[in-house]
Design an enzyme around this catalytic site. Sequence first.
Site, PDB file in Angstrom:
ATOM      1  N   LYS A  52      88.317 -84.319   1.783  1.00 18.93           N
ATOM      2  CA  LYS A  52      87.807 -85.568   1.209  1.00 18.93           C
ATOM      3  C   LYS A  52      88.248 -85.681  -0.247  1.00 18.93           C
ATOM      4  O   LYS A  52      88.640 -86.751  -0.714  1.00 18.93           O
ATOM      5  CB  LYS A  52      86.279 -85.635   1.350  1.00 18.93           C
ATOM      6  CG  LYS A  52      85.880 -85.876   2.790  1.00 18.93           C
ATOM      7  CD  LYS A  52      84.417 -85.656   3.078  1.00 18.93           C
ATOM      8  CE  LYS A  52      84.217 -85.743   4.598  1.00 18.93           C
ATOM      9  NZ  LYS A  52      82.879 -85.402   5.058  1.00 18.93           N
ATOM     10  N   GLN A  96      77.412 -83.568   2.929  1.00 16.78           N
ATOM     11  CA  GLN A  96      78.139 -82.947   4.033  1.00 16.78           C
ATOM     12  C   GLN A  96      77.133 -82.317   5.006  1.00 16.78           C
ATOM     13  O   GLN A  96      76.304 -81.512   4.606  1.00 16.78           O
ATOM     14  CB  GLN A  96      79.105 -81.882   3.481  1.00 16.78           C
ATOM     15  CG  GLN A  96      80.008 -81.258   4.513  1.00 16.78           C
ATOM     16  CD  GLN A  96      80.964 -82.272   5.155  1.00 16.78           C
ATOM     17  OE1 GLN A  96      81.580 -83.090   4.492  1.00 16.78           O
ATOM     18  NE2 GLN A  96      81.061 -82.220   6.479  1.00 16.78           N
ATOM     19  N   ASP A 119      78.896 -92.980   4.300  1.00 16.50           N
ATOM     20  CA  ASP A 119      79.001 -92.393   5.641  1.00 16.50           C
ATOM     21  C   ASP A 119      78.447 -93.342   6.708  1.00 16.50           C
ATOM     22  O   ASP A 119      78.693 -93.154   7.899  1.00 16.50           O
ATOM     23  CB  ASP A 119      78.208 -91.070   5.702  1.00 16.50           C
ATOM     24  CG  ASP A 119      79.118 -89.855   5.735  1.00 16.50           C
ATOM     25  OD1 ASP A 119      80.308 -90.005   6.084  1.00 16.50           O
ATOM     26  OD2 ASP A 119      78.635 -88.749   5.427  1.00 16.50           O
TER      27      ASP A 119
END
Length: 278
Positions: A52, A96, A119
């Site tokens: 990322k 995460q 997300d």
Amino acid sequence: MAQLIDGKKISKEIKDELKEKVAAYKAQGKTAALAVIQVGEDPASSVYVNNKKKACEYIGIESLEFHLPEAITENELLVQIDKLNKDDKVNGILVQLPLPKHIDEEKVIQAISPQKDVDGFHPQSVGALTIGQKGFVSCTPAGIIELLKRSGIEIAGKECVVIGRSNIVGKPMALLLLRENGTVTIAHSKTADLRQVTKRADILVVAVGKPKMIDSSYVKEGAVVIDVGIHRNAENKLCGDVDFDDVVEHVSAITPVPGGVGPMTIAMLMHNCVSTMA
Ligand code: NAD
């Protein structure tokens, strides 16, 4: 010959388009920063976080890393998220997953401001998708829609079957296919006769989490097959939820693993980050 849907190439195309957009926004004095929170030392998470970071560097947005110790309390993590919610320099916040067992993932997801939920996991983002309003869309399913569109595969009017009903893949996938006017069925672990359902599919999206489970006996001749699964087999090679070699002769198009859906997730995360610059 089946068309191989090339996620590597398409994700690169998307990242290059985003790079241009970011440059144009920067010329107007706009900047973006993605805050990525990792808790603990899970090696797979470290790989994802690093990828990322690299993608952010590539398209020209700042990535802010918060690597927190495994033993951090839930409350300490929530305080960190709250700080980032209030920080005007931060456009996107990503935690995460998975988190250590002592931390409630649902609570953490809900603590992220829906305006920074790149997300697309926050209940408000999921609700917006459900009723067709604007909001962040979960990256893997959004990437699959891009793969289909950019490969010239029509969704409208097609029989679409999604195997799997998880919150991050199966359910948003079904909603997105519906938004594109597909006729959508969700199959899952309690589906009585899976083959009978999957054999109807013009577009079959497999997110079952079981290595090579879907062979040609589940697939209609000429179908498009999208394989979301990622596993390492006994020889430490990557494979998907679909038995690629068995299925490939029977389909019109298919995503390989690796190089299919996988690279699209990060590309769409970058897309979500850049959308905050508008
Ligand atoms: P999950 O385990 O949360 O969900 C699996 C789903 O499959 C469940 O809803 C379950 O009902 C269904 N299922 C299980 N066994 C079944 C069976 N025998 N018949 C029919 N349905 C069955 O998994 P997930 O998070 O949705 O992920 C699915 C796969 O996709 C995994 O392999 C995961 O690693 C992979 N994944 C890949 C990406 C990517 O970027 N490529 C992103 C997320 C997940």
